[in-house]
Design an enzyme around this catalytic site. Structure first.
Site, PDB file in Angstrom:
ATOM      1  N   ASP A  67     -48.627 -51.476  42.466  1.00 11.36           N
ATOM      2  CA  ASP A  67     -48.627 -52.107  43.773  1.00 11.36           C
ATOM      3  C   ASP A  67     -49.383 -51.191  44.735  1.00 11.36           C
ATOM      4  OD1 ASP A  67     -46.366 -54.281  44.964  1.00 11.36           O
ATOM      5  OD2 ASP A  67     -47.387 -52.996  46.414  1.00 11.36           O
TER       6      ASP A  67
ATOM      7  N   ASP B 177     -58.804 -56.566  51.766  1.00 11.28           N
ATOM      8  CA  ASP B 177     -59.467 -57.134  50.581  1.00 11.28           C
ATOM      9  C   ASP B 177     -60.419 -56.133  49.936  1.00 11.28           C
ATOM     10  OD1 ASP B 177     -58.155 -59.478  50.885  1.00 11.28           O
ATOM     11  OD2 ASP B 177     -59.864 -60.630  51.664  1.00 11.28           O
TER      12      ASP B 177
ATOM     13  N   ASN C   4     -53.639 -53.973  56.236  1.00  9.94           N
ATOM     14  CA  ASN C   4     -54.140 -55.233  56.793  1.00  9.94           C
ATOM     15  C   ASN C   4     -54.058 -55.245  58.319  1.00  9.94           C
ATOM     16  OD1 ASN C   4     -55.082 -56.685  54.595  1.00  9.94           O
ATOM     17  ND2 ASN C   4     -53.037 -57.434  54.058  1.00  9.94           N
TER      18      ASN C   4
ATOM     19  N   GLU D 220     -50.806 -57.981  46.242  1.00 13.34           N
ATOM     20  CA  GLU D 220     -51.321 -56.625  46.053  1.00 13.34           C
ATOM     21  C   GLU D 220     -50.672 -55.976  44.825  1.00 13.34           C
ATOM     22  OE1 GLU D 220     -49.080 -57.543  48.175  1.00 13.34           O
ATOM     23  OE2 GLU D 220     -47.780 -55.947  48.888  1.00 13.34           O
TER      24      GLU D 220
END
Lengths: 323, 203
Positions: free
Chosen positions: A186, A203, A194, A229
């Site tokens: 993860d 991304d 973000n 993720e």
């Protein structure tokens, strides 16, 4: 049938090849289509052996075909799908086809004249267009199959396909009694990334870390995107110790080098849970995912950017803390 | 299904088929240079809905092939001939026909064998009723996929009537069994009835 004014020109103008040989395989007739495509003149080759004039036809095969037509007085066929051509000829799509030679559907028919002499007529239809469409279809299907397996953003396997492979590999490992390990990892603090750099920034980290991870894996490993993720890697023929070593390398590969996005340097890390297949039975792969997930949870809880291997007993611990 | 043809018409059809089989086996014997014993073929009219179940048991357990070939004659005679056989059988007859299995694709071998069986038989049938047939190229519908029933179901869906002909060729040292299905669409069934009626009147 004295409609020579009709059949003659039609035969000559036909966009298919018409060839007639006698029982000795000597050429009796070739229509215009074949004369032009084959660069031969009927007057020059009449009476000569078919196999001499068209020297690259598959002689043994064609002899057998013609023999059956003559003996059984019934037609015989050949399809471009099995034999691309019978007579090697150029086609009329030299630019837009991947094949150099005309794809041909052939029909071999029994004929007899008024005197009862027997002949075989070979009809050659140009199937190059069909061949071209078929090629397009095949490549489209291949692309479709690819996009059906691949996660568009990261180019990893998508979850559905990855899980199918996990299931198959687990069953295979159990059958052949080979070790198998699973990594679940993860990206740490993805929400924070973000928020700070925008979703495009997040991304670009996912894309870069996938590429780094992939570079460290073997061809036989299955690397898939499990969730937003979260990623999974099936390590075939690998026991827990080896899997932990791989995981350590992956952890380091991600954390040692920042990702550059819009001239910003983004520092990121991953937490990895590792588990080796121990359970058997129908649901073995689900148990394995559960165990790797527990280990991943512990890696997060212990401070992130680290590898934790599952050990029995941790399940109880997790259950206690979540109660 | 017995309502489709009268008793007389059915007998007439059986007789035509017996003779056609005889002609076909004579031709095959000459071609293959061996004796061909042919059992009198059992014919049966079946509805297309019955077909898949009937063949599923026989052809689902082994590698089998299903080859289709369309035929078209005068007087509205038309339909589709399906030849079903087990691949093991196909290799036997392929050897007899002089195929070397490594130099030729399996599909080509299958379509050749089916085409020979279908056209020799149907030509024999057509000759007797003063008809002549043309044929489409044979096409393998299913091979090695173990889905014969499914393939048949998809094919048979559009057909009103199927004439099932059990064919068993016995060659010296070889035996070869296959099933031939003549699938006939509704309007062609009416045309065949008219042909049969005409033949019966002539006798």
């Amino acid at each position: 049938m004295s409609d020579n004014w009709l059949t003659g020109p039609v035969l000559e103008q036909l966009n298919s090849g018409v060839l007639v040989v006698d029982e000795q395989f000597q050429l009796v007739y070739l229509n215009c289509f074949l004369q032009r495509h084959g660069s031969v003149q009927l007057d020059e080759v009449r009476g000569q052996s078919l196999f001499k004039v068209f020297s690259d036809v598959p002689e043994a095969w064609l002899r057998r075909k013609f023999a059956s037509v003559l003996e059984l007085q019934s037609p015989s066929f050949s399809s471009w799908e099995q034999r691309h051509y019978v007579i090697k000829l150029p086609h009329m799509r030299p630019m837009t086809s991947s094949s150099q030679y005309m794809a041909q559907n052939c029909t071999m028919l029994p004929l007899s004249d008024e005197a009862g002499r027997r002949y075989v007529c070979l009809l050659i239809e140009d199937a190059t267009d069909t061949f071209v469409y078929q090629q397009h279809l095949q490549s489209t299907l291949q692309k479709l199959e690819h996009s059906n397996r691949i996660d568009g953003l990261t180019q990893c396997l998508n979850r559905r396909y990855w899980e199918e492979q996990l299931k198959l590999e687990v069953q295979r490992a159990l059958r052949y009694q080979q070790p198998l390990s699973l990594l679940l990892f993860d990206l740490d603090k993805f929400k924070q990334l973000n928020d700070q750099y925008g979703h495009l920034g997040g991304d670009s980290v996912l894309i870069e870390l996938s590429a780094r991870v992939r570079a460290l894996l073997r061809d036989t490993d299955w690397f898939g995107r499990y969730g937003g993720e979260e990623f999974g890697i099936v390590l075939t023929n690998t026991a827990l110790q080896g899997a932990v070593e791989v995981a350590e390398r992956l952890c380091l590969a991600v954390s040692s080098l920042a990702v550059t996005f819009n001239e910003c340097s983004i520092q990121s890390s991953i937490s990895i849970g590792v588990a080796q297949l121990t359970n058997t039975g129908e649901r073995a792969h689900e148990v394995l995912i559960g165990q790797a997930d527990v280990a991943l949870y512990n890696a997060k809880r212990n401070g992130r950017n680290r590898v934790v291997a599952f050990s029995p007993g941790e399940t109880e611990f997790l259950l206690k803390t979540t109660d | 299904m017995s309502k489709v043809f009268s008793e007389e018409q059915r007998d007439c059809l059986q007789e035509l088929i017996n003779v056609a089989m005889g002609l076909a086996s004579d031709k095959l014997a000459r071609f293959l240079n061996t004796f061909v014993h042919l059992q009198v073929p059992a014919i049966e009219l079946v509805s297309s809905a019955q077909i898949p179940a009937e063949f599923e048991t026989r052809y689902s357990s082994t590698d089998s092939a299903l080859v289709s070939q369309g035929f078209l004659g005068n007087d509205g005679l038309r339909g589709e001939a399906i030849v079903l056989y087990q691949l093991e059988n196909a290799h036997r007859i392929a050897a007899l026909l002089g195929y070397e299995t490594d130099s030729i694709s399996e599909l080509e071998m299958l379509t050749d064998i089916s085409s020979i069986l279908t056209t020799t038989f149907l030509n024999g049938l057509a000759t007797q009723i003063d008809n002549s047939l043309s044929y489409s190229a044979p096409r393998v519908l299913s091979s090695r996929q173990g889905n014969v029933a499914q393939a048949l179901l998809e094919t048979a869906y559009h057909w009103e009537l199927a004439l099932k002909v059990d064919i068993s060729y016995q060659l010296i040292d070889h035996s070869f069994n296959c099933d031939m299905l003549l699938l006939i669409p509704g309007e062609a069934v009416v045309n065949i009835q008219q042909i049969l009626t005409r033949i019966l009147e002539e006798y």
